[in-house]
Design an enzyme around this catalytic site. Structure first.
Site, short mmCIF file in Angstrom:
data_model
loop_
_atom_site.label_atom_id
_atom_site.label_comp_id
_atom_site.label_asym_id
_atom_site.label_seq_id
_atom_site.Cartn_x
_atom_site.Cartn_y
_atom_site.Cartn_z
N ASP A 248 0.62 -1.27 0.33
CA ASP A 248 0.25 0.08 0.03
C ASP A 248 0.79 1.18 0.36
O ASP A 248 0.70 1.92 -0.46
CB ASP A 248 -0.72 0.23 1.42
CG ASP A 248 -2.06 -0.73 1.37
OD1 ASP A 248 -2.85 -1.19 1.56
OD2 ASP A 248 -2.09 -1.86 0.06
N LYS B 194 -8.57 2.20 12.30
CA LYS B 194 -8.51 1.79 11.22
C LYS B 194 -8.27 0.88 10.63
O LYS B 194 -6.62 -0.15 10.80
CB LYS B 194 -7.70 3.19 10.73
CG LYS B 194 -8.24 2.87 8.88
CD LYS B 194 -7.48 3.77 8.27
CE LYS B 194 -7.67 4.19 7.19
NZ LYS B 194 -7.68 2.62 5.93
N GLU C 54 -16.26 -3.39 8.33
CA GLU C 54 -15.56 -4.24 8.24
C GLU C 54 -15.10 -5.38 8.49
O GLU C 54 -14.92 -6.28 9.40
CB GLU C 54 -14.03 -3.62 8.90
CG GLU C 54 -12.39 -2.90 8.43
CD GLU C 54 -12.18 -1.91 6.87
OE1 GLU C 54 -12.99 -1.42 6.49
OE2 GLU C 54 -11.26 -2.15 6.25
#
Ligand code: IVH
Length: 688
Positions: A41, A129, A186
């Site tokens: 990423d 997150k 999520e």
């Protein structure tokens, strides 16, 4: 050295722009559509930011198909596409990993809300997150009717079949909920579940996954729900999509925090790490506190998210393009980076084990500069097919040794040669053999091999063994290579002249080494036994042996049967001990060390020591407030208990800390009692 392969060398922004778009399209497709990321990423983000920077300089070159103009990817053909009733937004990312990330956000929020300095701090919700994939769960009249991926934010894929297999996703929620309710959150895979899945894949000879997020994404996009059901997924709720109800029974929610509490009541998992934070300072404290806990959590996170708590203020602030103004993601330093393999070396360990090691162009990852990554053994190098010159993904998480997780085969040079284990020890030239059923090659040189001798000396001298302060690698290299010492006892025969004659060794430092050696003569039995470097004998086993037998001679003379009586000692360890002490040269080393004055207090044998946890099996999950999981494990093992990785009917207790996940559910399912750290300590000390 820099690993930045893409520093613009081309003076023309225009051609650079085309190249960046091509790369980002390709990498985006691999990531979003194929679940098979080509680069970490951090690398994608870096290229993305470069493109943004060029486009900012040349707004005229921005085209609607630029990756900067679209978030996410296309739905896979094989899944039905679902248009989201309410778009699934992304969050603006603060890449600043320092406190300023939180301050910038708070400053923007206050400015947009027109708050001056005298106004009280803004109330935020701070959340982890989660590093999985976003899912929209649609409930109609309380029944789960659809689960969809985020896709490009406007439309995603219908993955209802697969999401229904996730135990943590309620299939039904109370009737009192709105007629239409969309819960967003999520889907992720817990770290233990991920490790277990990869073990199963390996056993079946199937492809393993690079990280939990890829494994989770692969499972959610699995066309065969039967396979998806075997992939252990979890879920955290963090937001609301469409919500429609008769005007009269609309839930009167005022804040995001209340919303999450309501989700919890309805049966959705909400992370315990979600908190209210007032003002920038509390956001900073949160960021730091979660960053500290990161490696101990049961799941991967890649940062934290700050959200304005008041729903009214959220509505007032609204959005810019696809990002709400009231939320921001504050990322942690990346744990994966790209670098190049400068070469592959083979290192020789204390027991002759040959370990292939990738020498890397230095790269800053997971908070440290990494220049080496172990490749473990021949099979591992084969499996990953790492070659000198390759561009690789390196991962470093917490204290775990850095690892090469993948090779970017499309960046491989045509002449890159496959790696083969050498047939000989690279240090002494003795034959290297791989015994049947073993993963490792070993040098057969024994004491002939200077590498093995060096490692044996370093092992003996380390802090956890007899501890000879100042006796490090460089010094041992000189001592062994210069034939000043050959075996362990030679250490204690060193004199000032032989030491002071060495490179960069003044008389003062030579004297320090002699003092350290003198100090190390007085040691303890467990340290000495551990220091001998017998294969399979770690610190904990050495302690057990010392406690059980009390005296070194008793350990040296114990039969396999007697050794097996020691808790923690199985057939492999017992036979390794016997083999070691059956060799006259090893006994000779022990005798000489004693003759050189190495000594310890011997005790009485304590074979019937109380083992309050004998016969009990524990599973540890979540974050314990006062100790690391490894410490808990050691404490249990010293008290005679066993620690296992997964909960079953045979588990005696589940030790649960914060953020305990699927294991807690499993324990309840099997009726396994759940205890906390305090209760564990009591049990270990023989209470209850
Ligand atoms: S809120 C309006 N909260 O981050 C904000 N997102 O770009 C909508 N994510 O892929 C998202 N943890 O899956 C939110 N606590 C959290 C999150 C979170 C992870 C992911 C989400 C999406 C991305 C948002």
């Amino acid at each position: 050295m820099s690993t930045d392969l893409f520093t613009p060398t081309d003076p023309s922004d225009r051609s650079r722009l085309t190249e960046l778009r091509r790369q980002l399209h390709e990498y985006g497709h691999r990531y979003y559509v194929l679940d098979d990321p080509a680069v970490p990423d951090a690398e994608y983000d870096r290229l993305f930011r470069q493109l943004q920077a060029i486009e900012a300089r040349h707004p005229d070159l921005v085209t609607p198909d630029s990756p900067t103009q679209r978030v996410g990817g296309h739905a896979l053909d094989s899944f039905v596409s679902v248009r989201h009733a309410v778009p699934m937004l992304s969050i603006r990312t603060e890449t600043d990993t320092e406190a300023s990330g939180a301050r910038n956000f708070d400053t923007r929020v206050r400015r947009e809300l027109g708050l001056d300095e005298s106004a009280p701090p803004v109330v935020y919700v701070a959340e982890p997150k989660f590093d999985g994939l976003a899912i929209n769960l649609r409930y109609e009249h309380g029944v789960l009717v659809q689960a969809a991926t985020r896709g490009d934010g406007e439309a995603g894929e219908d993955v209802t079949q697969n999401v229904r297999t996730i135990g943590q996703v309620p299939l039904r929620i109370p009737d009192s909920v709105p007629q239409v309710l969309e819960v967003r959150g999520e889907v992720y895979m817990g770290r233990d579940d991920f490790a277990a899945l990869n073990n199963r894949q390996r056993e079946k000879g199937q492809k393993t996954f690079v990280n939990p997020r890829n494994a989770a994404a692969g499972a959610v996009r699995q066309l065969d729900p039967a396979i998806a059901a075997q992939r252990p997924l979890s879920f955290f709720a963090y937001g609301l999509g469409e919500s429609r109800s008769a005007e009269s029974d609309r839930p009167a929610l005022e804040s995001h925090f209340e919303l999450l509490q309501t989700f919890k009541r309805w049966g959705f998992p909400v992370s315990d790490l979600v908190v209210i934070a007032r003002g920038a300072q509390e956001l900073i404290d949160y960021y730091e506190s979660v960053a500290r806990q990161r490696d101990q959590l049961g799941f991967d996170i890649d940062g934290v998210v700050y959200k304005v708590d008041s729903l009214a203020l959220q509505a007032r602030m609204g959005f810019v393009t696809r990002e709400p103004r009231w939320a921001v993601a504050h990322k942690f330093p990346a744990q994966e980076q790209l670098t190049t393999v400068l070469g592959i070396e083979v290192q020789v360990g204390r027991t002759g084990k040959l370990t292939p090691v990738a020498k890397l162009a230095p790269v800053f990852v997971g908070g440290a500069t990494v220049t080496n990554a172990t490749l473990h053994n021949e099979d591992e190098v084969r499996r990953k097919d790492v070659r000198a010159g390759d561009t690789v993904v390196v991962r470093r998480a917490g204290d775990v040794i850095p690892e090469v997780v993948a090779v970017l085969v499309d960046r491989r040079l045509p002449d890159a040669k496959e790696f083969n284990m050498p047939p000989q020890c690279p240090v002494c030239g003795s034959a290297a053999v791989r015994e049947e059923g073993e993963a490792d090659y070993r040098c057969t040189g024994g004491l002939v091999c200077s590498a093995q001798r060096k490692q044996a000396i370093l092992h003996f001298a380390q802090r956890r063994a007899v501890e000879v302060e100042g006796l490090g690698e460089k010094l041992v290299d000189q001592l062994v290579d210069g034939n000043v010492i050959r075996t362990l006892p030679d250490l204690y025969r060193l004199g000032l002249t032989s030491l002071a004659g060495l490179d960069r060794m003044a008389e003062k430092s030579a004297q320090n080494i002699l003092d350290a050696l003198q100090k190390s003569r007085q040691t303890t039995l467990p340290r000495f036994v551990f220091g001998l470097g017998i294969r399979h004998i770690g610190e904990a086993t050495a302690k057990e042996l010392a406690r059980h037998f009390g005296k070194l001679d008793a350990i040296m003379d114990a039969s396999v049967e007697q050794l097996l009586e020691v808790s923690d000692v199985g057939p492999i360890v017992a036979s390794s001990l016997r083999t070691f002490f059956d060799q006259p040269h090893n006994r000779e080393v022990v005798e000489q060390l004693r003759a050189c004055g190495v000594q310890w207090e011997e005790g009485a044998a304590a074979p019937s020591d109380r083992k309050p946890l004998a016969g009990k099996t524990f599973v540890i999950t979540g974050t314990l407030p006062g100790m690391e999981r490894d410490q808990a494990r050691e404490m249990i093992e010293l008290a005679g208990g066993k620690v296992s990785a997964s909960v079953s009917k045979k588990t005696t207790f589940l030790v649960a800390g914060a953020e305990a996940g699927s294991k807690l559910d499993k324990a309840r399912e099997h009726g396994v009692p759940v205890i906390d750290e305090v209760a564990l300590r009591e049990l270990c000390h023989g209470g209850a």
